[in-house]
Design an enzyme around this catalytic site. Structure first.
Site, PDB file in Angstrom:
ATOM      1  CG  HIS A  74       7.560  -0.947  -1.657  1.00  0.00           C
ATOM      2  ND1 HIS A  74       8.418  -1.135  -0.701  1.00  0.00           N
ATOM      3  CD2 HIS A  74       6.257  -0.728  -1.004  1.00  0.00           C
ATOM      4  CE1 HIS A  74       7.757  -1.289   0.453  1.00  0.00           C
ATOM      5  NE2 HIS A  74       6.553  -1.346   0.263  1.00  0.00           N
ATOM      6  CD  GLU A  75       3.089   1.176  -2.380  1.00  0.00           C
ATOM      7  OE1 GLU A  75       3.890   1.580  -1.660  1.00  0.00           O
ATOM      8  OE2 GLU A  75       2.401   0.231  -1.973  1.00  0.00           O
ATOM      9  CD  GLN A 108       0.762  -1.663   2.175  1.00  0.00           C
ATOM     10  OE1 GLN A 108       1.033  -0.839   1.112  1.00  0.00           O
ATOM     11  NE2 GLN A 108       1.797  -1.549   3.317  1.00  0.00           N
ATOM     12  N   GLY A 115       3.299   5.653  -0.241  1.00  0.00           N
ATOM     13  CA  GLY A 115       2.642   4.902  -0.976  1.00  0.00           C
ATOM     14  C   GLY A 115       1.957   3.944  -0.180  1.00  0.00           C
ATOM     15  CB  CYS A 164       6.788  -2.022   4.266  1.00  0.00           C
ATOM     16  SG  CYS A 164       5.208  -2.881   3.494  1.00  0.00           S
ATOM     17  CG  LEU A 165       2.809   2.209   5.389  1.00  0.00           C
ATOM     18  CD1 LEU A 165       1.397   2.860   4.848  1.00  0.00           C
ATOM     19  CD2 LEU A 165       3.508   3.260   6.557  1.00  0.00           C
ATOM     20  CG  HIS A 222       2.424  -4.131  -0.990  1.00  0.00           C
ATOM     21  ND1 HIS A 222       2.588  -5.001   0.376  1.00  0.00           N
ATOM     22  CD2 HIS A 222       3.110  -3.015  -0.724  1.00  0.00           C
ATOM     23  CE1 HIS A 222       3.290  -4.229   1.210  1.00  0.00           C
ATOM     24  NE2 HIS A 222       3.603  -3.091   0.495  1.00  0.00           N
TER      25      HIS A 222
HETATM   26  O1  LIG Z   1       7.618   6.829   4.831  1.00  0.00           O
HETATM   27  C1  LIG Z   1       7.763   5.766   4.600  1.00  0.00           C
HETATM   28  C2  LIG Z   1       7.159   4.697   5.420  1.00  0.00           C
HETATM   29  S1  LIG Z   1       7.300   3.232   4.339  1.00  0.00           S
HETATM   30  C3  LIG Z   1       6.223   3.668   2.907  1.00  0.00           C
HETATM   31  O2  LIG Z   1       6.072   4.925   2.973  1.00  0.00           O
HETATM   32  C4  LIG Z   1       6.064   2.636   2.092  1.00  0.00           C
HETATM   33  C5  LIG Z   1       6.463   2.985   0.553  1.00  0.00           C
HETATM   34  C6  LIG Z   1       7.914   2.874   0.385  1.00  0.00           C
HETATM   35  C7  LIG Z   1       8.553   3.702   1.028  1.00  0.00           C
HETATM   36  C8  LIG Z   1       9.957   3.551   0.711  1.00  0.00           C
HETATM   37  C9  LIG Z   1      10.573   3.060  -0.445  1.00  0.00           C
HETATM   38  C10 LIG Z   1       9.665   2.442  -1.386  1.00  0.00           C
HETATM   39  C11 LIG Z   1       8.187   2.361  -0.983  1.00  0.00           C
HETATM   40  C12 LIG Z   1       4.614   2.567   2.092  1.00  0.00           C
HETATM   41  C13 LIG Z   1       4.011   1.062   1.999  1.00  0.00           C
HETATM   42  F1  LIG Z   1       4.422   0.322   2.670  1.00  0.00           F
HETATM   43  F2  LIG Z   1       2.820   1.062   2.087  1.00  0.00           F
HETATM   44  F3  LIG Z   1       4.457   0.581   0.762  1.00  0.00           F
HETATM   45  C14 LIG Z   1       9.365   5.682   4.064  1.00  0.00           C
HETATM   46  C15 LIG Z   1       9.928   4.658   4.742  1.00  0.00           C
HETATM   47  C16 LIG Z   1      11.377   4.701   4.153  1.00  0.00           C
HETATM   48  C17 LIG Z   1      11.670   5.515   2.934  1.00  0.00           C
HETATM   49  C18 LIG Z   1      10.871   6.442   2.751  1.00  0.00           C
HETATM   50  C19 LIG Z   1       9.762   6.451   3.142  1.00  0.00           C
HETATM   51 ZN   LIG Z   2       4.954  -1.997   1.544  1.00  0.00          ZN
END
Ligand SMILES: O=C(CSC(=O)[C@H](Cc1ccccc1)CC(F)(F)F)c1ccccc1
Ligand SMILES: [Zn+2]
Length: 157
Positions: A142-143, A52, A47, A100-101, A146
């Protein structure tokens, strides 16, 4: 399609409320949507939200797919949600790992509503309402956080 720079958690824009997208702007943000998707995919995210990439607009992309961190994540075509509004969320919550990125090298268990109903505009400018549950609902919450300047470490109990 170019990739954009990703703001890290010290950037003020990540702690502010993003602005609604006006209906005439939907045409003007098509390139931004493509660049957000490319940026998210290059970072192996599931996401991303416009703040961001330093754009203070209420736009998110949701793109769950199985990856090494989440082998059982559901696969979905990426969805761009413009001006997303969570209309309802279940009292039932569940805890799950988030990253989170914009908050590198950080993982934590976060409690989120298990299900939600959301209204948003698609990239073609039509209004849609839909229900989501589980990991996809988690990504959406989560998004949407943001867009209100909230980062997941602020959601820890
Ligand atoms: O791929 C990621 C990197 S973090 C990620 O993708 C965020 C989104 C996200 C990951 C996991 C749970 C909720 C949201 C993206 C962000 F930061 F832009 F919101 C990931 C991390 C933890 C669990 C599953 C996947
Ligand atoms: Zn995030």
């Amino acid at each position: 399609t170019r990739t954009l720079a990703i703001a890290t958690h010290d950037a003020p824009i990540l702690h502010q409320r993003a602005q609604e997208v006006g209906d005439i702007q939907v045409h003007a943000i098509q390139t931004l949507l493509d660049e957000m998707l490319t940026t998210m995919q290059a970072a192996n995210g599931v996401g991303i939200a416009a703040p961001q990439v330093f754009v203070p607009l209420r736009i998110i992309i949701v793109a769950s797919q199985p990856n090494k961190r989440y082998p059982d994540a559901p696969f979905m075509e990426p969805i761009a949600m413009i001006n997303p509004e969570i209309l309802w969320q279940s009292d039932t919550t569940c805890s799950g790992w988030e990253g989170c990125l914009s908050v590198p090298d950080t993982r934590a268990q976060v409690k989120r509503a298990e299900r939600l109903r959301i209204r948003y505009w698609t990239r073609t400018g039509e209004q849609v309402e839909a229900e989501y549950s589980g990991f996809v609902a988690r990504i959406i919450q989560h998004e949407c956080d943001h867009l209100d300047g909230i980062l997941f470490p602020e959601r820890l109990e």
